[in-house]
Motif scaffolding. Structure first.
Motif, PDB file in Angstrom:
ATOM      1  N   ARG A   1       0.981  -1.063   0.021  1.00 12.18           N
ATOM      2  CA  ARG A   1       0.016  -0.037   0.092  1.00 12.18           C
ATOM      3  C   ARG A   1       0.856   1.398  -0.079  1.00 12.18           C
ATOM      4  O   ARG A   1       0.758   2.242  -0.749  1.00 12.18           O
ATOM      5  CB  ARG A   1      -0.893  -0.097   1.304  1.00 12.18           C
ATOM      6  CG  ARG A   1      -1.892   0.673   1.247  1.00 12.18           C
ATOM      7  CD  ARG A   1      -3.164   0.575   0.340  1.00 12.18           C
ATOM      8  NE  ARG A   1      -3.025   1.202  -0.890  1.00 12.18           N
ATOM      9  CZ  ARG A   1      -3.681   0.891  -1.927  1.00 12.18           C
ATOM     10  NH1 ARG A   1      -4.367  -0.042  -1.946  1.00 12.18           N
ATOM     11  NH2 ARG A   1      -3.478   1.725  -3.030  1.00 12.18           N
ATOM     12  N   HIS A   2       2.027   1.242   0.939  1.00  7.06           N
ATOM     13  CA  HIS A   2       2.856   2.302   0.799  1.00  7.06           C
ATOM     14  C   HIS A   2       3.529   2.518  -0.457  1.00  7.06           C
ATOM     15  O   HIS A   2       3.652   3.806  -0.842  1.00  7.06           O
ATOM     16  CB  HIS A   2       4.119   1.903   2.049  1.00  7.06           C
ATOM     17  CG  HIS A   2       3.305   2.490   3.504  1.00  7.06           C
ATOM     18  ND1 HIS A   2       3.025   3.628   3.699  1.00  7.06           N
ATOM     19  CD2 HIS A   2       3.507   1.543   4.653  1.00  7.06           C
ATOM     20  CE1 HIS A   2       2.405   3.673   4.782  1.00  7.06           C
ATOM     21  NE2 HIS A   2       2.605   2.466   5.524  1.00  7.06           N
TER      22      HIS A   2
ATOM     23  N   GLU B   1       1.293   4.186  -2.700  1.00  7.47           N
ATOM     24  CA  GLU B   1       0.836   5.497  -2.495  1.00  7.47           C
ATOM     25  C   GLU B   1       2.035   6.194  -2.824  1.00  7.47           C
ATOM     26  O   GLU B   1       1.815   7.710  -3.581  1.00  7.47           O
ATOM     27  CB  GLU B   1       0.857   5.657  -1.074  1.00  7.47           C
ATOM     28  CG  GLU B   1      -0.268   5.264  -0.199  1.00  7.47           C
ATOM     29  CD  GLU B   1      -1.394   6.043  -0.515  1.00  7.47           C
ATOM     30  OE1 GLU B   1      -1.231   7.232  -0.584  1.00  7.47           O
ATOM     31  OE2 GLU B   1      -2.578   5.704  -0.267  1.00  7.47           O
TER      32      GLU B   1
ATOM     33  N   HIS C   1       1.851   9.533  -5.994  1.00  9.29           N
ATOM     34  CA  HIS C   1       2.545  10.660  -5.537  1.00  9.29           C
ATOM     35  C   HIS C   1       3.589  11.108  -6.563  1.00  9.29           C
ATOM     36  O   HIS C   1       3.554  12.270  -7.104  1.00  9.29           O
ATOM     37  CB  HIS C   1       3.075  10.704  -4.051  1.00  9.29           C
ATOM     38  CG  HIS C   1       2.290  10.968  -3.061  1.00  9.29           C
ATOM     39  ND1 HIS C   1       1.020  11.975  -3.140  1.00  9.29           N
ATOM     40  CD2 HIS C   1       2.283  10.224  -1.862  1.00  9.29           C
ATOM     41  CE1 HIS C   1       0.198  11.694  -2.033  1.00  9.29           C
ATOM     42  NE2 HIS C   1       0.947  10.485  -1.175  1.00  9.29           N
TER      43      HIS C   1
ATOM     44  N   GLU D   1       1.373  12.076  -9.648  1.00 10.31           N
ATOM     45  CA  GLU D   1       0.912  13.505  -9.490  1.00 10.31           C
ATOM     46  C   GLU D   1       1.628  14.610  -9.679  1.00 10.31           C
ATOM     47  O   GLU D   1       1.491  15.581 -10.317  1.00 10.31           O
ATOM     48  CB  GLU D   1       0.490  13.540  -8.018  1.00 10.31           C
ATOM     49  CG  GLU D   1      -0.903  12.859  -7.744  1.00 10.31           C
ATOM     50  CD  GLU D   1      -1.106  13.012  -6.226  1.00 10.31           C
ATOM     51  OE1 GLU D   1      -0.839  12.392  -5.104  1.00 10.31           O
ATOM     52  OE2 GLU D   1      -1.714  14.487  -5.856  1.00 10.31           O
TER      53      GLU D   1
ATOM     54  N   SER E   1      -6.114   1.992  -6.499  1.00  9.79           N
ATOM     55  CA  SER E   1      -5.159   3.333  -7.215  1.00  9.79           C
ATOM     56  C   SER E   1      -5.717   3.455  -8.452  1.00  9.79           C
ATOM     57  O   SER E   1      -5.852   4.693  -8.601  1.00  9.79           O
ATOM     58  CB  SER E   1      -3.774   2.732  -7.523  1.00  9.79           C
ATOM     59  OG  SER E   1      -3.230   2.082  -6.243  1.00  9.79           O
TER      60      SER E   1
ATOM     61  N   ARG F   1      -8.723   5.717  -7.621  1.00  4.27           N
ATOM     62  CA  ARG F   1      -8.431   6.888  -6.860  1.00  4.27           C
ATOM     63  C   ARG F   1      -7.869   8.006  -8.027  1.00  4.27           C
ATOM     64  O   ARG F   1      -8.206   9.005  -7.985  1.00  4.27           O
ATOM     65  CB  ARG F   1      -7.636   6.418  -5.904  1.00  4.27           C
ATOM     66  CG  ARG F   1      -7.199   7.847  -5.150  1.00  4.27           C
ATOM     67  CD  ARG F   1      -6.446   7.308  -3.860  1.00  4.27           C
ATOM     68  NE  ARG F   1      -5.512   8.200  -3.733  1.00  4.27           N
ATOM     69  CZ  ARG F   1      -4.230   7.962  -2.756  1.00  4.27           C
ATOM     70  NH1 ARG F   1      -4.261   6.775  -2.150  1.00  4.27           N
ATOM     71  NH2 ARG F   1      -3.157   8.757  -2.890  1.00  4.27           N
TER      72      ARG F   1
ATOM     73  N   THR G   1     -10.363  12.737   3.969  1.00  2.00           N
ATOM     74  CA  THR G   1      -9.198  11.817   3.706  1.00  2.00           C
ATOM     75  C   THR G   1      -8.234  12.681   3.074  1.00  2.00           C
ATOM     76  O   THR G   1      -8.429  13.441   2.047  1.00  2.00           O
ATOM     77  CB  THR G   1      -9.436  10.524   2.785  1.00  2.00           C
ATOM     78  OG1 THR G   1     -10.244  10.999   1.636  1.00  2.00           O
ATOM     79  CG2 THR G   1     -10.371   9.459   3.551  1.00  2.00           C
TER      80      THR G   1
ATOM     81  N   ALA H   1      -5.773  11.911   1.258  1.00  4.14           N
ATOM     82  CA  ALA H   1      -5.226  11.356   0.101  1.00  4.14           C
ATOM     83  C   ALA H   1      -6.109  12.155  -1.274  1.00  4.14           C
ATOM     84  O   ALA H   1      -5.581  12.109  -2.170  1.00  4.14           O
ATOM     85  CB  ALA H   1      -5.249   9.967  -0.116  1.00  4.14           C
ATOM     86  N   LEU H   2      -7.447  12.537  -0.737  1.00  6.66           N
ATOM     87  CA  LEU H   2      -8.225  12.950  -1.875  1.00  6.66           C
ATOM     88  C   LEU H   2      -8.837  14.278  -1.447  1.00  6.66           C
ATOM     89  O   LEU H   2      -9.212  14.679  -0.311  1.00  6.66           O
ATOM     90  CB  LEU H   2      -9.374  12.168  -1.893  1.00  6.66           C
ATOM     91  CG  LEU H   2      -9.181  10.600  -2.577  1.00  6.66           C
ATOM     92  CD1 LEU H   2     -10.460   9.749  -2.414  1.00  6.66           C
ATOM     93  CD2 LEU H   2      -8.848  10.825  -4.107  1.00  6.66           C
TER      94      LEU H   2
END
Lengths: 692, 169
Positions: free
Chosen positions: A640-641, A644, A648, A651, A672, A675, B61, B63-64
């Motif tokens: 998960r890390h 994440e 990033h 992004e 993911s 999201r 959250t 993250a969002l």
């Protein structure tokens, strides 16, 4: 254990094999005898012993090929082989048994999706033409790692399903991990969905098969319950470069004779070439789970070239494996240039060299061992020929250093050196005959069939094509010899031969690419030429065919990659094949599919810069991709890390800063994926044209 | 890593908006609904308001950003409806496939059915969706593929066999 096949009669089969190998051994012994008589006059020197050994190995290798071709010639001349699988009546299938279901499998790995699906559609269209497509399902078994290609495949698959109304008949899956490569890919199919089917027909990414051929393969399997595998001979097609057209011509005109000859002596002990073959699934499940070989590469580890091993394991279990040499409608595409051809060789070489160890494994059938040895010799022959040439040169040089003594011992009359010109010329002529006679025989065979002769462009064009193909093969043989020698040595020394991936489509070889690949060959040719001319002038002239091939390797490689020259040759009627002059419907379908690429799915009509980004931005592509992800346990904390971190990274730095593996990890994770879809819509990047 | 890309301060995705204006929220969510196929402004308005109400109830959250959270709710809303009308489990691969089928263009009038009372339009939509839902693989039938043993050549083994043959024992 398999049910025994009724024919051919075991004695007849054994006699054929005995006769064939007797011819191989006898011709090898005769040629060796001539060579020994030359060498033996003043005792055998170590170098002569080496030459004899090498000649024995190489000549017997040529002999197998020659006698196979000769047997094939007679079979095609006098009609079909009465023991061919297609000529045997077999048994009638059990009328109470359910009709067979067959899965047509296309394992793919980062291939050109448009070509893959155009080919698969062509095969499907041809199958529908037979009116018997109900018994067949299609599986696209993707091991693709590239995220852009992965998404493209999913869209192409969905488009194919929509266009052909193929729901529940045309399937697609992408493996989360490509463990054990193609072997693992097929094993995954067999263990998860194999139970639905009696047979599987394995294709390659560039395979095309006629529908009637697929139907006939199933019929043969149904009629022969003791047969586990039938291989069809794939005919090379569809390329336009001069190099590929020459190879297509050679594959077409000589190939049918060689495959007929192979079937003559192999019968039910034939081999598997990895694709364009039908396999009975249950025995494959029972006997073809491949182990990892003990020890390290190149001879240990995962079995790389799985096909030969699977055939050997089926044979070990008592099942028959056949080559249906007379089944046409089986096609493949070949590398377009000499360099791409060598790159493919590099991939195959390691797998084949591993067979050296398997050839001496315990419990395998004799002919299976021979298949392994033949696979090894496809590549090992090159360093052996090179060694033979070097040893011949050294021997010739040593001969020139000897002073002739005409008076010795009690003789008062001079003892003249014995000339062995006749024997040496005979050895040379026999070798050359064995190499080149099959080409002449293949040409003669065309005279038997006026339609086929026309399809090859007529007698004059076919004759010129054979002559030019022979010249071309003489020029390229030394180059391939050096390439393959390098590959074999690199594998034995566990060295990587760094080369970019092979390009499948037609493309020209640039001077830079040719110089990098053949610069060493040219240099070797020049240096060897100078040395041999200087020190062994008599040997130099014998050596010129090899030297010319090496010295001209750069221009030959570049010119032969030319598509324009390939087309010009075609206009002149050179290197024509029946598939070019009268393309079968399935190849016409392929051409049409590639030309009129009009997808049903609107999203496929766009050509976005990145399908990966499209999977993050387009709601439909995003949902389709999500629906095709395997259901798995949610990732652990560490994973998960990691994900994440990747989000990033994306992004901040965008997709171009990420590796293919990182991008794949992101879109392989459902959370993911969703999201990022929301993030891309809430904070659209400047270059995301699809987003409003 | 190429540090220069970070030092410039320009991020690939536009910077998040911590407290987006109503205009921004309605604008982006409206655009999203339109991309999904909802073209009637009244329907877009109704769906957006429903999304915003639900998003406000969700815990924040880090993250969002709020807009991304609202966009996630759009998907949830669609899935909830699809799961109900098609009787599919949530979350599931079939539900994602149903969403893909809905958005693939096979039923461009789906928003009408969404807002209409149950009836013929809905039945027709469901039939269309059921046909269009992708079936990537058949149901699995587990089969065993035992690993075969390939025994390597062993000189010692060969001598042992010979010994046994010659001398028995």
């Amino acid at each position: 254990m398999a049910n025994s096949v009724q024919t051919p009669e075991p004695i007849g089969h054994a006699l054929r094999q005995a006769g064939f190998f007797a011819l191989v051994i006898l011709s090898t012994l005769i040629a060796l005898g001539l060579l020994v008589s030359v060498f033996h006059t003043d005792g055998l020197s170590p170098i002569e012993l080496l030459l004899l050994l090498l000649y024995a190995i190489l000549f017997s290798w040529i002999c197998i090929s020659f006698w196979s071709a000769l047997m094939g010639f007679f079979i095609l001349l006098f009609g079909r082989d009465r023991w061919a699988i297609s000529r045997q009546p077999g048994t009638s299938p059990d009328p109470t048994a359910p009709p067979p279901r067959t899965a047509i499998l296309m394992p793919i790995y980062n291939e050109d999706s448009q070509r893959v699906f155009a080919g698969l559609r062509a095969t499907h269209q041809s199958l529908v033409d037979t009116g018997q497509s109900d018994g067949f399902d299609f599986f696209i078994l993707s091991d693709t790692r590239d995220p852009d290609v992965w998404v493209e495949e999913e869209l192409r698959w969905q488009d194919m399903v929509r266009a052909l109304d193929g729901k529940g008949r045309i399937f697609y899956r992408n493996r989360p991990e490509n463990t054990s490569r193609k072997t693992g890919n097929l094993e995954d199919f067999c263990t998860r969905w194999g139970g639905h089917y009696r047979y599987m027909i394995v294709l390659d990414a560039d395979s095309i098969m006629k529908g009637s051929t697929l139907v006939e393969m199933v019929r043969l399997m149904e009629n022969h319950p003791g047969v586990a595998l039938i291989q069809t001979p794939p005919v090379p097609v569809n390329r336009e470069s001069l190099f590929a057209r020459i190879l297509q011509f050679a594959g077409g005109i000589y190939g049918r004779m060689f495959t007929a000859g192979l079937n003559y002596w192999q019968l039910g002990e034939s081999n598997y070439w990895g694709h364009n073959a039908i396999i009975r699934i249950q025995p494959f499940l029972d006997h073809c789970g491949l182990p990892k070989l003990s020890g390290r590469e190149p001879f240990g580890g995962e079995i790389l070239s799985h096909d030969f091993v699977e055939a050997a394991l089926l044979r070990r279990a008592g099942w028959e494996v056949w080559l249906a040499y007379d089944l046409d409608g089986s096609y493949e595409e070949i590398p377009p240039t000499l360099i791409d051809y060598a790159k493919r060789d590099r991939r195959w070489c390691q797998g084949n060299m591993q067979h050296l160890r398997l050839a001496v494994s315990r419990g395998l059938n004799g002919i299976s061992r021979l298949h392994f040895i033949m696979g090894v010799m496809s590549y090992a022959a090159s360093p052996l020929w090179l060694l033979f040439l070097v040893a011949t040169g050294v021997d010739a040089y040593l001969q020139t250093q000897q002073e002739l003594v005409y008076f010795f011992g009690q003789n008062w009359m001079p003892v003249w050196p014995v000339s062995f010109a006749v024997e040496m010329t005979t050895v040379l002529l026999v070798t050359l005959t064995m190499l080149f006679l099959p080409k002449l025989l293949a040409l003669l065979l065309l005279l038997k069939d006026a339609k086929l002769l026309r399809a090859y462009g007529g007698l004059a064009a076919a004759t010129w094509s054979v002559i030019l193909e022979t010249v071309f093969s003489v020029l390229t043989a030394p180059v391939l010899m050096l390439f393959q020698t390098k590959f074999v040595l690199a594998i034995l020394m566990r060295r990587a031969v760094g080369w970019p991936p092979q390009q499948r489509g037609d493309h020209m070889t640039s001077f830079k690419e040719a110089a990098l690949a053949h610069g060493g060959h040219t240099l070797i040719g020049i240096v060897t030429g100078v040395l041999s001319y200087w020190y062994v002038p008599a040997f130099f002239w014998w050596f010129t065919p090899v030297l010319v091939g090496l010295i001209l390797s750069i221009p030959v490689s570049m010119l032969s990659s030319s598509i324009a020259l390939g087309r010009q040759a075609r206009e002149l009627g050179l290197f024509l094949t029946p598939e070019e002059t009268e393309p079968p419907a399935v190849l016409r379908y392929l051409a049409e599919n590639l030309e009129d690429d009009e997808p049903v799915l609107p999203v496929l009509r766009d050509q976005p810069r990145s399908r990966f980004v499209q999977a993050l931005t387009d709601p439909y592509v995003n949902a389709l991709h999500l629906s095709l992800l395997p259901e798995r346990e949610p990732p652990g904390k560490r994973r998960r890390h990691y994900l994440e971190g990747l989000i990033h990274h994306l992004e901040e730095e965008g997709p171009d800063s990420m590796s293919a593996a990182q991008k794949r990890d992101l879109i392989a994770d459902p959370e993911s994926l969703q999201r990022l879809h929301a993030l891309f819509w809430s904070r659209p990047p400047a270059d995301a044209g699809a987003l409003p | 890593m190429d540090r220069s890309k970070i030092s410039t301060g320009h991020h690939y995705l536009a910077p998040p908006v911590a407290a987006p204006s109503s205009e921004l929220l309605f604008g982006r969510l409206g655009a999203y609904w339109q991309t999904l196929g909802v073209t009637d402004p009244a329907q877009v308005q109704a769906l957006t308001e429903q999304v915003l109400r639900r998003a406000a109830e969700l815990p924040e959250t880090p993250a969002l950003d709020p807009l991304a959270r609202a966009l996630m709710v759009c998907g949830d809303l669609l899935d909830e409806w699809l799961a109900r009308v098609l009787e599919l489990p949530r979350p599931s691969r079939q539900l994602a496939a149903a969403r893909a089928a809905l958005l693939s263009g096979v039923a461009p009038d789906w928003p009408k059915a969404l807002f209409a009372p149950p009836g013929e339009a809905m039945d027709h939509l469901l039939d269309t969706l059921r046909v269009a839902i992708a079936e990537p693989t058949p149901p699995p039938i587990a089969s065993a593929m035992p690993t075969q043993r390939i025994r390597s050549f062993s000189l010692l083994g060969l001598l042992r066999v010979l010994w046994r043959k010659l001398f028995g024992g």
